[in-house]
Design an enzyme around this catalytic site. Structure first.
Site, PDB file in Angstrom:
ATOM      1  N   GLY A  52      35.081  47.047  38.398  1.00 35.93           N
ATOM      2  CA  GLY A  52      33.651  46.971  38.133  1.00 35.93           C
ATOM      3  C   GLY A  52      33.349  45.865  37.144  1.00 35.93           C
ATOM      4  N   CYS A  53      32.248  45.967  36.447  1.00 39.59           N
ATOM      5  CA  CYS A  53      31.825  44.948  35.480  1.00 39.59           C
ATOM      6  C   CYS A  53      32.945  44.642  34.498  1.00 39.59           C
ATOM      7  CB  CYS A  53      30.588  45.434  34.739  1.00 39.59           C
ATOM      8  SG  CYS A  53      30.022  44.296  33.444  1.00 39.59           S
TER       9      CYS A  53
END
Length: 214
Positions: A52-53
């Protein structure tokens, strides 16, 4: 249609072209004080993970004993030296990733991978929470055979833990770096490096997720 496009992996012939000049980053890690780029001291190994981020993901690993350096970047795609804006279109093929440089004499690959599995949801293809797109896919890219073996073994172990709690199948991409798109890790823009140290109140959707690996 946009949502469908962002969750479908772009092919090499459809990827954005990119550029020959790398994005510039500062020389040293603002938390650890170590270099962001090699060559690394003797004995260090490098692992790349996407969960993810990359803002929150990077912080998880720079806090671990035995980790020498970390950096945010892009890997697994086709576009040369992509920008953040380009990566967010899902037309580069990259995932947001963390470069982890570590001393295997001080921290085991299994410890690093346990932190990886526990701190994101590996069962949601091409998304983490509200972040949707192939750039948010779960991935492990290895640089040694031992890392690849450990990645596959810990995946199987964690799948058992998840299944016992009623969760679904792991969708994490596991491959050697050489088999990940063009085989290159590209550093993200300098403002992304150690972002949550520079911006303590910044966005982060990482933390203990669902099930313990142990």
């Amino acid at each position: 249609m946009l949502g469908v496009t962002k969750t479908q992996m772009v092919t090499k012939d459809k990827a954005l072209e990119g550029r020959d000049v790398p994005l510039q980053v500062t020389e040293r890690h603002v938390v650890l004080g170590t270099p962001l780029k090699g060559p690394w001291p003797d004995g260090m190994e490098v692992l790349y993970v996407g969960m993810g981020c990359f803002w929150g993901a990077e912080r998880i690993f720079w806090q671990l004993d035995g980790v020498y350096s970390t950096a945010a970047g892009y890997i697994g795609g086709w576009t040369k030296n992509p920008t953040y804006q380009e990566t967010c279109t899902s037309l580069t093929g990259h995932t947001e990733a963390v470069q982890i440089v570590y001393d295997p004499a001080e921290v085991s690959i299994e410890t690093l991978l346990a932190a990886f599995w526990e701190n994101h949801d590996p069962t949601t293809p091409n998304r983490q929470g509200g972040d949707v797109g192939t750039q948010y896919r779960s991935a492990i890219f290895t640089t040694t055979r031992e890392q690849l073996t450990a990645a596959e073994a810990t995946r199987d172990t964690y799948q058992e833990r998840l299944a016992a709690k009623g969760f679904g199948a792991i969708s994490t991409q596991i491959a050697s770096v050489a088999d990940a798109g063009d085989g290159q890790f590209y550093f993200a823009e300098d403002y992304h490096q150690q972002y949550l140290y520079k911006n303590p109140g910044g966005y982060c959707n990482h933390g203990f997720c669902q099930v313990s690996y142990a």
